[in-house]
Design an enzyme around this catalytic site. Structure first.
Site, mmCIF file in Angstrom:
data_model
loop_
_atom_site.group_PDB
_atom_site.id
_atom_site.type_symbol
_atom_site.label_atom_id
_atom_site.label_comp_id
_atom_site.label_asym_id
_atom_site.label_seq_id
_atom_site.Cartn_x
_atom_site.Cartn_y
_atom_site.Cartn_z
ATOM 1 N N GLU A 13 38.049 40.537 19.375
ATOM 2 C CA GLU A 13 38.838 42.044 20.225
ATOM 3 C C GLU A 13 40.801 41.372 19.203
ATOM 4 O O GLU A 13 41.063 40.814 18.731
ATOM 5 C CB GLU A 13 38.985 42.100 21.603
ATOM 6 C CG GLU A 13 37.618 42.493 22.088
ATOM 7 C CD GLU A 13 37.985 43.604 23.356
ATOM 8 O OE1 GLU A 13 38.398 42.901 24.357
ATOM 9 O OE2 GLU A 13 36.678 44.083 23.537
ATOM 10 N N CYS B 179 32.203 43.007 16.658
ATOM 11 C CA CYS B 179 31.147 42.935 17.981
ATOM 12 C C CYS B 179 30.994 41.652 17.394
ATOM 13 O O CYS B 179 30.745 40.750 16.252
ATOM 14 C CB CYS B 179 29.464 43.673 17.524
ATOM 15 S SG CYS B 179 30.283 45.273 18.083
ATOM 16 N N CYS C 78 26.194 47.943 15.564
ATOM 17 C CA CYS C 78 25.040 46.345 15.403
ATOM 18 C C CYS C 78 23.591 46.482 14.922
ATOM 19 O O CYS C 78 23.728 45.415 14.726
ATOM 20 C CB CYS C 78 25.798 45.319 16.134
ATOM 21 S SG CYS C 78 26.665 44.921 16.528
ATOM 22 N N ASN D 264 32.395 38.014 20.151
ATOM 23 C CA ASN D 264 33.387 39.597 20.470
ATOM 24 C C ASN D 264 34.407 39.162 20.321
ATOM 25 O O ASN D 264 35.178 38.467 20.832
ATOM 26 C CB ASN D 264 32.857 40.129 21.037
ATOM 27 C CG ASN D 264 33.059 39.750 22.882
ATOM 28 O OD1 ASN D 264 32.522 38.688 22.546
ATOM 29 N ND2 ASN D 264 33.984 41.456 23.083
ATOM 30 N N GLU E 38 28.018 40.467 17.742
ATOM 31 C CA GLU E 38 26.668 40.316 16.283
ATOM 32 C C GLU E 38 26.559 39.550 15.109
ATOM 33 O O GLU E 38 26.184 39.699 14.190
ATOM 34 C CB GLU E 38 25.647 41.683 16.643
ATOM 35 C CG GLU E 38 24.827 41.528 17.881
ATOM 36 C CD GLU E 38 25.871 42.004 18.875
ATOM 37 O OE1 GLU E 38 26.591 42.610 18.305
ATOM 38 O OE2 GLU E 38 25.349 43.267 19.898
HETATM 39 N N1 THU Z 1 29.918 44.462 21.958
HETATM 40 C C1 THU Z 1 28.978 43.552 21.004
HETATM 41 O O1 THU Z 1 30.042 42.790 20.727
HETATM 42 N N2 THU Z 1 28.306 44.194 20.385
HETATM 43 C C2 THU Z 1 27.839 45.655 21.228
HETATM 44 O O2 THU Z 1 26.472 45.035 20.313
HETATM 45 C C3 THU Z 1 27.968 46.085 21.923
HETATM 46 C C4 THU Z 1 30.307 46.043 22.609
HETATM 47 C C5 THU Z 1 31.344 44.208 22.206
HETATM 48 C C6 THU Z 1 32.795 45.160 21.446
HETATM 49 C C7 THU Z 1 33.899 44.881 22.201
HETATM 50 O O3 THU Z 1 34.783 43.917 22.279
HETATM 51 C C8 THU Z 1 33.263 45.039 24.226
HETATM 52 O O4 THU Z 1 31.668 44.719 23.927
HETATM 53 C C9 THU Z 1 33.555 45.998 24.615
HETATM 54 O O5 THU Z 1 33.139 47.227 23.668
#
Ligand code: THU
Length: 130
Positions: free
Chosen positions: A41, A50, A86, A39, A52
């Site tokens: 941000e 995300c 995702c 991920n 994925e």
């Molecule tokens: N996140 C993912 O990368 N994949 C997921 O399937 C669930 C959520 C990340 C997004 C964000 O950066 C952090 O987790 C908190 O939501």
């Protein structure tokens, strides 16, 4: 190296300064290649992506389009559940029987099929007949 280990490796590179929740994803494609994503941000929160999504982008950029297997890992109490968005992203490139193995850092895993994670899914076959 297992797909979970690959996901754990890329998780260490996650850019998650706002949530503190690092996620790693690994996709094995039908060619056997493995694609990784974490991920990423952003200070403008909705722009974050995300793990994925990152792994899918790497797969597509390499010219692969069929997912054979997925692994996702995070420091969650239970094996991390892919978010709804995702599930839809993965479904675009996955057959219904593709498995997604969810994991956490305590070593717990849970494996589910794509059609269990996203039953009655909307997909391209519903409008373009491919
Ligand atoms: N996140 C993912 O990368 N994949 C997921 O399937 C669930 C959520 C990340 C997004 C964000 O950066 C952090 O987790 C908190 O939501």
């Amino acid at each position: 190296m297992s797909l979970i280990e690959a996901a754990a490796g890329v998780r260490a590179k996650a850019h998650a300064p706002y949530s503190g929740f690092r996620v790693g994803a690994a996709i094995r494609s039908s060619s056997g290649a493995v694609y990784l994503g974490c991920n990423v941000e952003n200070a403008a929160y909705p722009e974050g992506t995300c793990a994925e999504a990152g792994a899918i982008a790497a797969m597509v950029a390499a010219g692969d389009t069929r997912i054979a297997e997925v692994a996702v890992i995070a420091d969650s109490p239970d094996p991390v559940a892919p978010c709804g968005g995702c599930r839809q992203r993965l479904r675009e490139f996955s057959a219904p029987d593709v498995t997604v193995t969810m994991a956490n850092l305590k070593g717990a895993t849970r494996t589910m099929r794509m059609d269990e994670l996203l039953p009655e899914a909307f997909g391209p076959e519903q409008f373009d007949g491919r």
